[in-house]
Scaffold this active site. Structure first.
Site, mmCIF file in Angstrom:
data_model
loop_
_atom_site.group_PDB
_atom_site.id
_atom_site.type_symbol
_atom_site.label_atom_id
_atom_site.label_comp_id
_atom_site.label_asym_id
_atom_site.label_seq_id
_atom_site.Cartn_x
_atom_site.Cartn_y
_atom_site.Cartn_z
ATOM 1 N N ARG A 80 29.802 57.518 -10.400
ATOM 2 C CA ARG A 80 30.689 56.685 -10.058
ATOM 3 C C ARG A 80 32.060 57.391 -10.128
ATOM 4 O O ARG A 80 32.945 56.668 -9.770
ATOM 5 C CB ARG A 80 30.575 55.384 -11.010
ATOM 6 C CG ARG A 80 29.989 54.123 -10.246
ATOM 7 C CD ARG A 80 29.879 53.380 -11.493
ATOM 8 N NE ARG A 80 29.550 51.869 -11.169
ATOM 9 C CZ ARG A 80 28.450 51.319 -11.282
ATOM 10 N NH1 ARG A 80 27.334 51.886 -11.495
ATOM 11 N NH2 ARG A 80 28.400 50.086 -10.819
ATOM 12 N N ARG A 114 24.054 35.888 -7.638
ATOM 13 C CA ARG A 114 22.727 36.632 -8.573
ATOM 14 C C ARG A 114 23.098 36.089 -9.999
ATOM 15 O O ARG A 114 22.223 36.154 -10.653
ATOM 16 C CB ARG A 114 23.157 38.261 -8.380
ATOM 17 C CG ARG A 114 22.158 39.161 -9.309
ATOM 18 C CD ARG A 114 22.218 40.668 -8.839
ATOM 19 N NE ARG A 114 23.390 41.360 -9.312
ATOM 20 C CZ ARG A 114 23.837 42.459 -9.172
ATOM 21 N NH1 ARG A 114 23.016 43.203 -8.195
ATOM 22 N NH2 ARG A 114 24.738 43.108 -9.848
ATOM 23 N N ARG A 128 23.448 38.320 -16.172
ATOM 24 C CA ARG A 128 24.398 39.225 -16.454
ATOM 25 C C ARG A 128 26.057 38.540 -16.235
ATOM 26 O O ARG A 128 26.187 38.240 -15.454
ATOM 27 C CB ARG A 128 24.502 40.381 -15.283
ATOM 28 C CG ARG A 128 23.301 41.143 -15.337
ATOM 29 C CD ARG A 128 23.222 42.406 -14.351
ATOM 30 N NE ARG A 128 24.514 43.193 -13.865
ATOM 31 C CZ ARG A 128 24.847 44.192 -13.206
ATOM 32 N NH1 ARG A 128 23.761 44.497 -12.670
ATOM 33 N NH2 ARG A 128 26.048 44.660 -13.151
ATOM 34 N N ARG A 156 35.640 45.051 -10.363
ATOM 35 C CA ARG A 156 34.578 45.853 -10.402
ATOM 36 C C ARG A 156 34.593 46.481 -8.869
ATOM 37 O O ARG A 156 34.551 47.666 -8.806
ATOM 38 C CB ARG A 156 32.918 45.184 -10.277
ATOM 39 C CG ARG A 156 32.748 45.053 -11.980
ATOM 40 C CD ARG A 156 31.674 44.086 -12.102
ATOM 41 N NE ARG A 156 30.319 44.486 -11.457
ATOM 42 C CZ ARG A 156 29.398 43.713 -11.564
ATOM 43 N NH1 ARG A 156 29.589 42.260 -11.475
ATOM 44 N NH2 ARG A 156 28.186 44.294 -10.861
HETATM 45 P P1 AMP Z 1 25.743 48.508 -12.411
HETATM 46 O O1 AMP Z 1 24.400 47.757 -12.880
HETATM 47 O O2 AMP Z 1 25.389 49.503 -11.627
HETATM 48 O O3 AMP Z 1 26.333 47.482 -11.320
HETATM 49 O O4 AMP Z 1 26.546 48.648 -13.541
HETATM 50 C C1 AMP Z 1 27.132 47.879 -14.390
HETATM 51 C C2 AMP Z 1 28.297 48.207 -15.405
HETATM 52 O O5 AMP Z 1 27.610 49.329 -15.973
HETATM 53 C C3 AMP Z 1 29.339 48.707 -14.484
HETATM 54 O O6 AMP Z 1 30.396 47.816 -14.184
HETATM 55 C C4 AMP Z 1 29.820 49.797 -15.505
HETATM 56 O O7 AMP Z 1 30.631 49.272 -16.592
HETATM 57 C C5 AMP Z 1 28.621 50.344 -16.078
HETATM 58 N N1 AMP Z 1 28.084 51.373 -15.326
HETATM 59 C C6 AMP Z 1 26.924 51.658 -14.736
HETATM 60 N N2 AMP Z 1 27.020 52.922 -14.170
HETATM 61 C C7 AMP Z 1 28.066 53.498 -14.687
HETATM 62 C C8 AMP Z 1 28.698 54.945 -14.172
HETATM 63 N N3 AMP Z 1 27.787 55.850 -13.638
HETATM 64 N N4 AMP Z 1 29.775 55.311 -14.816
HETATM 65 C C9 AMP Z 1 30.412 54.423 -15.590
HETATM 66 N N5 AMP Z 1 29.873 52.889 -15.917
HETATM 67 C C10 AMP Z 1 28.820 52.688 -15.450
#
Ligand code: AMP
Length: 194
Positions: free
Chosen positions: A89, A128, A134, A146
């Site tokens: 990311r 969702r 979540r 985000r």
């Molecule tokens: P996601 O499930 O991929 O939408 O991730 C949910 C949250 O987890 C994100 O908004 C970040 O706060 C954290 N997160 C997930 N993957 C990463 C990553 N590769 N780098 C930094 N934060 C992450």
């Protein structure tokens, strides 16, 4: 090995498609978001730290994220390949992933970005949020945050791989199975090579 990055903004369908692709191509699916939620669910110190960032729509620190990712990859020495969902990311994470795979004599074969507009994403995530449990899906301000973090910090990862001719974009709007077909059309030729 076949190593794929499924890329795109939050709510673009990465998780859904990565699960299907992992099954189709025999890959280990790694979602850093799921790994963080697992830590939160188990009340670990890592989970407690990650939650502070996640609840605000911010990225967790690179060092924490990269360390967690590396440990997960190391747990699968027999993998036929990986599908990375929600990672990398940041460009620093991409560089760390490249180095990790290089140490295994491997590389990222392709990054595929799912293209979905901000309005479509906001609507999808709020929907969702009604069932996912979540907290970061239930607040429109956090969702918009985000998305802006994605534009500022994550979108440059596309160019990191485009420079090596390894990045593709596909339309992420439509029926799940149609999007899956678009993805497999990109991946199938790489499978022959790997
Ligand atoms: P996601 O499930 O991929 O939408 O991730 C949910 C949250 O987890 C994100 O908004 C970040 O706060 C954290 N997160 C997930 N993957 C990463 C990553 N590769 N780098 C930094 N934060 C992450």
């Amino acid at each position: 090995m076949l190593n794929l990055i499924l890329f795109g903004p939050p709510g673009s369908g990465k998780g859904t498609q990565a699960t299907k692709l992992a099954k189709q191509f025999g890959l280990v699916h790694i979602s850093t978001g799921d790994l963080f939620r697992y830590e939160i669910g188990n009340n670990t110190p890592l989970g407690t730290e990650a939650k502070r960032y996640m609840d605000q729509g911010q990225l967790c620190p690179d060092t924490v994220t990269i360390g967690m990712l590396r440990a997960k990859v190391d747990r699968h020495p027999q993998a036929g390949g990986f599908i990375f969902d929600g990672f990398p990311r940041t460009v620093a994470q991409a560089t760390a992933l490249d180095r990790l795979l290089k140490g295994m004599g491997e590389e990222v074969n392709v990054l595929i970005a799912l293209e979905v507009s901000e309005d479509e994403i906001t609507a999808r995530l709020l929907e969702r949020g009604k069932t996912s449990g979540r907290p970061d899906d239930q607040d429109e301000d956090v969702i918009r945050k985000r998305f802006s973090v994605y534009q500022a910090e994550t979108a440059p990862v596309y160019n990191h791989y485009a420079e090596f001719g390894k990045a593709r974009r596909i339309n992420g709007v439509g029926e799940i199975d149609n999007i899956f077909d678009r993805l497999t059309a990109e991946i199938e030729p790489l499978k022959q090579l790997s």
